[in-house]
Design a protein around this motif. Structure first.
Motif, PDB file in Angstrom:
ATOM      1  N   THR A  98       0.798  -1.230   0.000  1.00 12.55           N
ATOM      2  CA  THR A  98       0.000   0.000   0.000  1.00 12.55           C
ATOM      3  C   THR A  98       0.832   1.282   0.000  1.00 12.55           C
ATOM      4  O   THR A  98       0.307   2.344  -0.318  1.00 12.55           O
ATOM      5  N   LYS A  99       2.085   1.196   0.410  1.00 11.36           N
ATOM      6  CA  LYS A  99       2.985   2.353   0.590  1.00 11.36           C
ATOM      7  C   LYS A  99       2.459   3.323   1.649  1.00 11.36           C
ATOM      8  O   LYS A  99       2.850   4.492   1.670  1.00 11.36           O
ATOM      9  N   GLU A 100       1.601   2.846   2.531  1.00 13.36           N
ATOM     10  CA  GLU A 100       1.089   3.675   3.627  1.00 13.36           C
ATOM     11  C   GLU A 100       2.047   3.584   4.808  1.00 13.36           C
ATOM     12  O   GLU A 100       2.267   2.509   5.366  1.00 13.36           O
ATOM     13  N   GLN A 101       2.610   4.750   5.197  1.00  9.07           N
ATOM     14  CA  GLN A 101       3.618   4.781   6.251  1.00  9.07           C
ATOM     15  C   GLN A 101       3.090   4.342   7.609  1.00  9.07           C
ATOM     16  O   GLN A 101       3.858   3.933   8.462  1.00  9.07           O
ATOM     17  N   ARG A 102       1.781   4.397   7.793  1.00  5.97           N
ATOM     18  CA  ARG A 102       1.241   3.989   9.100  1.00  5.97           C
ATOM     19  C   ARG A 102       1.590   2.542   9.422  1.00  5.97           C
ATOM     20  O   ARG A 102       1.733   2.187  10.598  1.00  5.97           O
ATOM     21  N   PHE A 103       1.780   1.706   8.400  1.00  7.61           N
ATOM     22  CA  PHE A 103       2.117   0.312   8.666  1.00  7.61           C
ATOM     23  C   PHE A 103       3.560   0.186   9.155  1.00  7.61           C
ATOM     24  O   PHE A 103       3.870  -0.669   9.982  1.00  7.61           O
ATOM     25  N   ALA A 104       4.436   1.046   8.690  1.00  9.97           N
ATOM     26  CA  ALA A 104       5.806   1.086   9.208  1.00  9.97           C
ATOM     27  C   ALA A 104       5.802   1.592  10.654  1.00  9.97           C
ATOM     28  O   ALA A 104       6.536   1.082  11.507  1.00  9.97           O
ATOM     29  N   LEU A 105       4.952   2.569  10.936  1.00  5.32           N
ATOM     30  CA  LEU A 105       4.826   3.083  12.304  1.00  5.32           C
ATOM     31  C   LEU A 105       4.325   1.986  13.248  1.00  5.32           C
ATOM     32  O   LEU A 105       4.852   1.824  14.363  1.00  5.32           O
ATOM     33  N   ILE A 106       3.348   1.220  12.814  1.00  5.16           N
ATOM     34  CA  ILE A 106       2.833   0.122  13.649  1.00  5.16           C
ATOM     35  C   ILE A 106       3.948  -0.886  13.921  1.00  5.16           C
ATOM     36  O   ILE A 106       4.096  -1.363  15.051  1.00  5.16           O
ATOM     37  N   THR A 107       4.749  -1.185  12.907  1.00  4.26           N
ATOM     38  CA  THR A 107       5.893  -2.092  13.087  1.00  4.26           C
ATOM     39  C   THR A 107       6.825  -1.560  14.173  1.00  4.26           C
ATOM     40  O   THR A 107       7.259  -2.303  15.053  1.00  4.26           O
ATOM     41  N   GLN A 108       7.114  -0.268  14.116  1.00  2.00           N
ATOM     42  CA  GLN A 108       7.970   0.331  15.149  1.00  2.00           C
ATOM     43  C   GLN A 108       7.325   0.209  16.528  1.00  2.00           C
ATOM     44  O   GLN A 108       8.002  -0.097  17.507  1.00  2.00           O
ATOM     45  N   GLN A 109       6.032   0.440  16.604  1.00  2.00           N
ATOM     46  CA  GLN A 109       5.344   0.359  17.902  1.00  2.00           C
ATOM     47  C   GLN A 109       5.356  -1.059  18.461  1.00  2.00           C
ATOM     48  O   GLN A 109       5.423  -1.247  19.678  1.00  2.00           O
ATOM     49  N   ILE A 110       5.312  -2.038  17.608  1.00  4.51           N
ATOM     50  CA  ILE A 110       5.350  -3.435  18.047  1.00  4.51           C
ATOM     51  C   ILE A 110       6.745  -3.795  18.556  1.00  4.51           C
ATOM     52  O   ILE A 110       6.893  -4.435  19.595  1.00  4.51           O
ATOM     53  N   LEU A 111       7.770  -3.371  17.824  1.00  2.00           N
ATOM     54  CA  LEU A 111       9.124  -3.875  18.090  1.00  2.00           C
ATOM     55  C   LEU A 111       9.990  -3.020  19.002  1.00  2.00           C
ATOM     56  O   LEU A 111      10.883  -3.547  19.661  1.00  2.00           O
ATOM     57  N   LYS A 112       9.762  -1.708  19.059  1.00  2.00           N
ATOM     58  CA  LYS A 112      10.616  -0.873  19.917  1.00  2.00           C
ATOM     59  C   LYS A 112      10.645  -1.353  21.367  1.00  2.00           C
ATOM     60  O   LYS A 112      11.720  -1.397  21.972  1.00  2.00           O
ATOM     61  N   PRO A 113       9.505  -1.732  21.947  1.00  3.79           N
ATOM     62  CA  PRO A 113       9.556  -2.217  23.339  1.00  3.79           C
ATOM     63  C   PRO A 113      10.346  -3.520  23.502  1.00  3.79           C
ATOM     64  O   PRO A 113      10.694  -3.887  24.621  1.00  3.79           O
ATOM     65  N   LEU A 114      10.639  -4.190  22.400  1.00  5.40           N
ATOM     66  CA  LEU A 114      11.362  -5.468  22.464  1.00  5.40           C
ATOM     67  C   LEU A 114      12.836  -5.319  22.081  1.00  5.40           C
ATOM     68  O   LEU A 114      13.586  -6.291  22.104  1.00  5.40           O
ATOM     69  N   ALA A 115      13.254  -4.109  21.728  1.00  6.16           N
ATOM     70  CA  ALA A 115      14.620  -3.888  21.226  1.00  6.16           C
ATOM     71  C   ALA A 115      15.694  -4.241  22.252  1.00  6.16           C
ATOM     72  O   ALA A 115      16.800  -4.627  21.886  1.00  6.16           O
ATOM     73  N   HIS A 116      15.358  -4.163  23.528  1.00  4.40           N
ATOM     74  CA  HIS A 116      16.363  -4.463  24.563  1.00  4.40           C
ATOM     75  C   HIS A 116      16.744  -5.953  24.612  1.00  4.40           C
ATOM     76  O   HIS A 116      17.680  -6.332  25.306  1.00  4.40           O
ATOM     77  N   TYR A 117      16.056  -6.787  23.843  1.00  8.27           N
ATOM     78  CA  TYR A 117      16.407  -8.215  23.799  1.00  8.27           C
ATOM     79  C   TYR A 117      17.581  -8.496  22.866  1.00  8.27           C
ATOM     80  O   TYR A 117      18.001  -9.648  22.724  1.00  8.27           O
ATOM     81  N   ASN A 118      18.108  -7.457  22.230  1.00  6.60           N
ATOM     82  CA  ASN A 118      19.276  -7.594  21.345  1.00  6.60           C
ATOM     83  C   ASN A 118      19.068  -8.686  20.303  1.00  6.60           C
ATOM     84  O   ASN A 118      19.913  -9.558  20.127  1.00  6.60           O
ATOM     85  N   HIS A 119      17.960  -8.632  19.618  1.00 10.41           N
ATOM     86  CA  HIS A 119      17.592  -9.649  18.628  1.00 10.41           C
ATOM     87  C   HIS A 119      17.832  -9.113  17.229  1.00 10.41           C
ATOM     88  O   HIS A 119      17.314  -8.060  16.847  1.00 10.41           O
ATOM     89  N   LEU A 120      18.590  -9.831  16.456  1.00 12.39           N
ATOM     90  CA  LEU A 120      18.964  -9.475  15.090  1.00 12.39           C
ATOM     91  C   LEU A 120      17.769  -9.048  14.244  1.00 12.39           C
ATOM     92  O   LEU A 120      17.778  -7.992  13.605  1.00 12.39           O
ATOM     93  N   ASP A 121      16.717  -9.860  14.216  1.00 11.01           N
ATOM     94  CA  ASP A 121      15.563  -9.574  13.362  1.00 11.01           C
ATOM     95  C   ASP A 121      14.764  -8.365  13.837  1.00 11.01           C
ATOM     96  O   ASP A 121      14.180  -7.647  13.022  1.00 11.01           O
ATOM     97  N   ILE A 122      14.749  -8.140  15.134  1.00  8.97           N
ATOM     98  CA  ILE A 122      14.075  -6.946  15.658  1.00  8.97           C
ATOM     99  C   ILE A 122      14.794  -5.700  15.132  1.00  8.97           C
ATOM    100  O   ILE A 122      14.155  -4.765  14.639  1.00  8.97           O
ATOM    101  N   TYR A 123      16.118  -5.706  15.211  1.00 12.21           N
ATOM    102  CA  TYR A 123      16.885  -4.570  14.698  1.00 12.21           C
ATOM    103  C   TYR A 123      16.667  -4.378  13.201  1.00 12.21           C
ATOM    104  O   TYR A 123      16.518  -3.259  12.725  1.00 12.21           O
ATOM    105  N   PHE A 124      16.643  -5.486  12.454  1.00 15.97           N
ATOM    106  CA  PHE A 124      16.442  -5.384  11.014  1.00 15.97           C
ATOM    107  C   PHE A 124      15.090  -4.749  10.692  1.00 15.97           C
ATOM    108  O   PHE A 124      15.009  -3.818   9.883  1.00 15.97           O
ATOM    109  N   PHE A 125      14.026  -5.248  11.321  1.00 17.93           N
ATOM    110  CA  PHE A 125      12.695  -4.716  11.015  1.00 17.93           C
ATOM    111  C   PHE A 125      12.534  -3.274  11.495  1.00 17.93           C
ATOM    112  O   PHE A 125      11.831  -2.487  10.857  1.00 17.93           O
ATOM    113  N   LEU A 126      13.202  -2.912  12.578  1.00 16.98           N
ATOM    114  CA  LEU A 126      13.154  -1.515  13.013  1.00 16.98           C
ATOM    115  C   LEU A 126      13.894  -0.618  12.010  1.00 16.98           C
ATOM    116  O   LEU A 126      13.434   0.489  11.709  1.00 16.98           O
ATOM    117  N   ALA A 127      15.007  -1.099  11.473  1.00 17.53           N
ATOM    118  CA  ALA A 127      15.726  -0.337  10.443  1.00 17.53           C
ATOM    119  C   ALA A 127      14.883  -0.233   9.179  1.00 17.53           C
ATOM    120  O   ALA A 127      14.789   0.843   8.565  1.00 17.53           O
TER     121      ALA A 127
END
Length: 181
Positions: A98-127
């Motif tokens: 869709t190219k709607e940025q809100r879906f990228a924002l939702i991804t950030q909201q899901i994963l930012k609270p989990l970033a402290h787990y030092n998980h490779l895929d979390i960092y990738f999806f946040l990037a």
């Protein structure tokens, strides 16, 4: 059925497995089963070439993953992280369609609270989400964390379309150069 002749064997197998897992769901739902059911739907998104089908299966996968993340009080951390990563993947597929940025924002909201787990895929999806939102500083931040992980994929960074806009940046070249050696 006429549609059967147009369906690949892979698609038929995924659809058959969806039927099986949906039946299992009626008997006894588990977070693992929800993950498999969502994964099957994400596979159908990738196999389909019809936008409406893709959006339908994406929505089903998202509902399954969201419910599984909140429905169960007790589950192993690794399973919760997998549910969250699949959910992030689903939202980023939604973004790609869709190219709607809100879906990228939702991804950030899901994963930012989990970033402290030092998980490779979390960092990738946040990037990836940061790049989708054209947040260069955050893209750089998350990519630096990504490449600090032992098992990062250098080739993925070099070919993934999300990072096309930053590939010519000096910091990105340095990041790739430092890790290539």
């Amino acid at each position: 059925m006429i549609l059967d002749q147009y369906m690949s064997n892979e698609t038929k197998q995924v659809i058959a497995r969806i039927g099986e897992t949906d039946q299992l769901y009626l008997e006894n739902n588990t977070p693992e089963l929800a993950l498999e059911r969502a994964d099957l739907r994400l596979q159908l998104v990738m196999l389909s070439h019809v936008r409406q089908e893709q959006l339908h299966f994406l929505q089903e996968a998202i509902v399954l993953l969201e419910q599984a993340r909140i429905e169960y009080d007790e589950m192993p951390l690794s399973l919760y992280l997998n549910l969250s990563l699949y959910l992030a993947k689903a939202y980023m597929i939604y973004f790609e369609l869709t190219k709607e940025q809100r879906f990228a924002l939702i991804t950030q909201q899901i994963l930012k609270p989990l970033a402290h787990y030092n998980h490779l895929d979390i960092y990738f999806f946040l990037a990836y989400a940061s790049a989708a939102k054209q947040e260069q500083a955050m893209t750089r931040h998350w990519l630096q964390k990504y490449v600090s992980c032992f098992e990062y994929d250098l080739e993925l960074l070099q070919v993934h379309p999300a990072f096309k806009s930053v590939r010519m940046e000096d910091w990105f070249k340095a990041l790739i150069q430092n890790k290539a050696h």
